[in-house]
Design an enzyme around this catalytic site. Structure first.
Site, short mmCIF file in Angstrom:
data_model
loop_
_atom_site.label_atom_id
_atom_site.label_comp_id
_atom_site.label_asym_id
_atom_site.label_seq_id
_atom_site.Cartn_x
_atom_site.Cartn_y
_atom_site.Cartn_z
N ILE A 1 28.06 32.77 27.76
CA ILE A 1 27.78 31.37 28.09
C ILE A 1 29.05 30.53 28.00
CG2 ILE A 1 26.48 29.32 27.44
CD1 ILE A 1 24.24 31.22 26.48
N ARG B 1 22.64 26.35 18.96
CA ARG B 1 21.66 26.29 17.88
C ARG B 1 21.90 25.02 17.06
NH1 ARG B 1 19.01 29.13 20.26
NH2 ARG B 1 18.10 31.15 19.76
N ASP C 1 21.07 19.62 22.98
CA ASP C 1 19.85 20.26 23.50
C ASP C 1 19.10 20.96 22.38
OD1 ASP C 1 18.08 21.01 25.61
OD2 ASP C 1 18.98 23.00 25.67
N GLU D 1 14.09 21.57 14.60
CA GLU D 1 13.20 21.51 15.77
C GLU D 1 11.77 21.88 15.38
OE1 GLU D 1 14.48 23.68 19.21
OE2 GLU D 1 16.57 23.16 18.90
N HIS E 1 15.60 21.02 24.23
CA HIS E 1 15.82 22.47 24.29
C HIS E 1 15.49 23.02 25.69
CE1 HIS E 1 16.34 26.05 21.38
NE2 HIS E 1 16.69 26.41 22.60
N GLY F 1 17.85 24.38 27.77
CA GLY F 1 18.96 25.19 28.26
C GLY F 1 18.60 26.25 29.27
#
Length: 322
Positions: free
Chosen positions: A159, A239, A263, A268, A286, A288
């Site tokens: 990534i 994360r 994100d 969470e 979130h 992504g």
């Protein structure tokens, strides 16, 4: 032959659920409400495998209580810090994940976060939706240019490299820190910093792309934020545990950090109220990997791996544990 039974804890894309029902006896979750630990244990009785998501916390205690019929845990994610791997190893459970297929979507989302934070997109949208916009003003909502700035990437895996490729289109100067330096053909001119502190000092934009491990948890804290250039912008699509949120919030309030694009979050789905109320935060829930193509590919990859496992073959995407 009797088909293996898969307990699926959350709703998945239609094509994935259809294939699960074709290949397996699939116990789906039509309500999409997360199972409690007790519910997950109860519903897994007689299942041969679990197909879980990031919302499922498989602690050592929960894993120890799973029925002996369960042979594998397939997680609909590239991360697996929500699974106690030592407990899974002790139970001889195969743990399967989804690397690779979400790279492009997550890199796209990272650039969305970067641009949204830099150009104050959240503030602009709120101004427009509130009906308070009075027309263009030369000094209104002035953001930060991306073109030509230094992008620091912490974690240059798939990534991170995909983000770097996109950032070069904005003529950004790429700097990175990684456990190992990349070969020149993969660096493509990016500047390697052996010490992460040196990376921070040159990062006009800092984008986090490492896994959550005991070593990286709380990585971006007050002392490391202090090393960043004044008015730096921080991006996190990896994360939430990588950032000490209270320290980040203090830096946003003081102006040390100009803006953030996030994100992922520390607790969470409970997002720190300060992050939601500060004007210089660009926030996504979130998203992504949230494209039809990617989420479908993630599910199909898990099914391919489960098919291999139940055929007595080695799944390609086993988490190495033990």
């Amino acid at each position: 032959m009797t088909k293996p039974t898969i307990l699926v804890t959350r709703r998945l894309p239609v094509a994935v659920e259809q294939r699960l029902q074709q290949d397996y006896t699939a116990w789906l979750n039509p309500s999409d409400q997360p199972y409690s630990s007790a519910e997950l244990i109860a519903k897994s009785q007689g299942a041969d495998a679990l197909l879980i998501s990031l919302t499922d916390r498989l602690t050592a205690d929960l894993i120890q209580q799973l029925p002996t019929s369960v042979k594998a845990i397939a997680t609909f994610s590239v991360g697996y810090d929500h699974i106690d791997l030592a407990a899974a190893h002790q139970r001889q459970l195969a743990v399967i994940y989804t690397p690779g297929v979400l790279t492009e979507a997550t890199a796209d989302a990272t650039l969305l976060l970067l641009l949204g934070a830099a150009r104050r997109a959240s503030e602009g949208e709120q101004l427009l939706r509130s009906g308070n916009w009075q027309g263009i003003r030369p000094t209104e909502l002035l953001g930060t240019e991306v073109h030509g700035k230094r992008l620091g990437i912490y974690g240059m895996g798939r990534i991170g490299q995909a983000v770097a490729q996109r950032a070069r289109g904005f003529m950004m100067e790429i700097h990175y820190h990684n456990r190992h330096r990349l070969p020149p053909e993969r660096e493509q001119g990016a500047v390697f910093h052996e010490q992460v502190e040196d990376l921070l000092r040159v990062s006009d934009f800092l984008s986090l792309h490492c896994p959550s491990t005991p070593e990286t948890e709380g990585f971006l804290n007050a002392s490391r934020i202090a090393l960043l250039p004044d008015r730096a912008i921080v991006i996190n699509a990896a994360r939430g545990t990588l950032i000490v949120e209270d320290d980040l919030i203090a830096a946003l309030r003081s102006g040390k950090i100009a803006a953030v694009g996030l994100d992922v979050y520390q607790n969470e789905p409970h997002v720190n109220p300060a992050l939601r109320s500060l004007p210089n935060t660009f926030l996504l829930p979130h998203l992504g990997s949230a494209t039809v193509e990617t989420r479908t590919a993630m599910g199909m990859l898990l099914i391919d791996n489960l098919n291999a496992l139940f055929a007595g073959k080695q799944p390609l995407n086993l988490v190495k544990i033990g």
